[in-house]
Design a protein around this motif. Sequence first.
Motif, PDB file in Angstrom:
ATOM      1  N   UNK A 144       4.893  12.267   3.876  1.00 51.75           N
ATOM      2  CA  UNK A 144       4.505  13.420   4.376  1.00 51.75           C
ATOM      3  C   UNK A 144       5.520  14.486   3.712  1.00 51.75           C
ATOM      4  N   UNK A 145       4.587  15.575   3.482  1.00 47.44           N
ATOM      5  CA  UNK A 145       5.221  16.723   3.022  1.00 47.44           C
ATOM      6  C   UNK A 145       4.109  17.774   3.073  1.00 47.44           C
ATOM      7  N   UNK A 146       4.507  19.176   3.020  1.00 48.71           N
ATOM      8  CA  UNK A 146       3.619  20.092   2.827  1.00 48.71           C
ATOM      9  C   UNK A 146       4.268  21.341   2.250  1.00 48.71           C
ATOM     10  N   UNK A 147       3.293  22.386   2.006  1.00 50.90           N
ATOM     11  CA  UNK A 147       3.528  23.514   1.312  1.00 50.90           C
ATOM     12  C   UNK A 147       4.871  24.212   1.931  1.00 50.90           C
ATOM     13  N   UNK A 148       4.845  24.281   3.339  1.00 52.98           N
ATOM     14  CA  UNK A 148       5.767  24.853   4.055  1.00 52.98           C
ATOM     15  C   UNK A 148       7.189  24.145   3.890  1.00 52.98           C
ATOM     16  N   UNK A 155       0.890  -1.050   0.127  1.00 55.36           N
ATOM     17  CA  UNK A 155       0.112   0.046  -0.021  1.00 55.36           C
ATOM     18  C   UNK A 155       0.835   1.120  -0.005  1.00 55.36           C
ATOM     19  N   UNK A 156       0.706   2.010  -1.036  1.00 55.87           N
ATOM     20  CA  UNK A 156       1.462   3.378  -1.103  1.00 55.87           C
ATOM     21  C   UNK A 156       0.558   4.538  -1.107  1.00 55.87           C
ATOM     22  N   UNK A 157       0.899   5.638  -0.114  1.00 52.38           N
ATOM     23  CA  UNK A 157       0.119   6.648   0.125  1.00 52.38           C
ATOM     24  C   UNK A 157       1.269   7.682  -0.170  1.00 52.38           C
ATOM     25  N   UNK A 158       1.170   8.567  -1.237  1.00 46.18           N
ATOM     26  CA  UNK A 158       1.901   9.892  -1.562  1.00 46.18           C
ATOM     27  C   UNK A 158       1.231  10.936  -2.029  1.00 46.18           C
ATOM     28  N   UNK A 159       0.963  12.005  -1.117  1.00 45.40           N
ATOM     29  CA  UNK A 159       1.262  12.121   0.137  1.00 45.40           C
ATOM     30  C   UNK A 159       0.341  11.089   1.399  1.00 45.40           C
ATOM     31  N   UNK A 160       0.455  11.107   2.348  1.00 43.21           N
ATOM     32  CA  UNK A 160      -0.174  10.398   3.253  1.00 43.21           C
ATOM     33  C   UNK A 160      -1.734  10.650   3.305  1.00 43.21           C
ATOM     34  N   UNK A 215       9.191  13.307   4.780  1.00 46.71           N
ATOM     35  CA  UNK A 215       9.453  12.502   5.760  1.00 46.71           C
ATOM     36  C   UNK A 215       8.567  11.270   5.396  1.00 46.71           C
ATOM     37  N   UNK A 216       9.248  10.219   5.218  1.00 46.74           N
ATOM     38  CA  UNK A 216       8.452   8.806   4.679  1.00 46.74           C
ATOM     39  C   UNK A 216       8.249   7.937   5.851  1.00 46.74           C
ATOM     40  N   UNK A 217       7.356   7.257   6.111  1.00 43.49           N
ATOM     41  CA  UNK A 217       7.204   6.142   7.175  1.00 43.49           C
ATOM     42  C   UNK A 217       6.912   4.648   6.038  1.00 43.49           C
TER      43      UNK A 217
END
Length: 164
Positions: free
Chosen positions: A137-141, A55-60, A120-122
């Motif tokens: 996990x990543x965001x605009x900031x 299972x791959x979530x990109x992004x979470x 950041x990847x789990x």
Amino acid sequence: MTAQGSTGRLLAKLVSSVPATISPADARARIAAYYASYAAGDVAGREALFSDDCLVEDPAGYVVARGAEALHRFFVEGIPPDWSVAFRLDRVAVVGNEAVATTLSVIDAGARGGLENVVTTHFVFDDAGLIRSLRTFFDADSMNDPAPNDPASNDSAPNDPRTH
């Protein structure tokens, strides 16, 4: 780096007591291979690191693949052919069969320009040491335009005398 003092020994003992079927060294090596496969363009090598029921979530929270067939489509179709993606692996923390990695992704999106992004990847590994789950996990900031003299930037070649 080793934790010092009795508190460090206690915490190290706690982490090492979590059940695992993959060693921390193997987990780190597989994570490094995963990120290296992007710069090398090695989709087959990257796919070989995953279980068939991954299972791959990109992004979470955004599922991009369930299973090997969907994973292949994501790796082949998810990055446009004129883009290049590379990662600088900064930190890996392994506990049991799970790990968290912090990287800097550097994307050259051709005519669209470049992007640097802290990711950041789990990772969750199965008993055979294959990646069963991956969540980024990543965001605009965490996103920046590459520095003009950055070799990963699409503005100039690394040995271009005009940039020195």
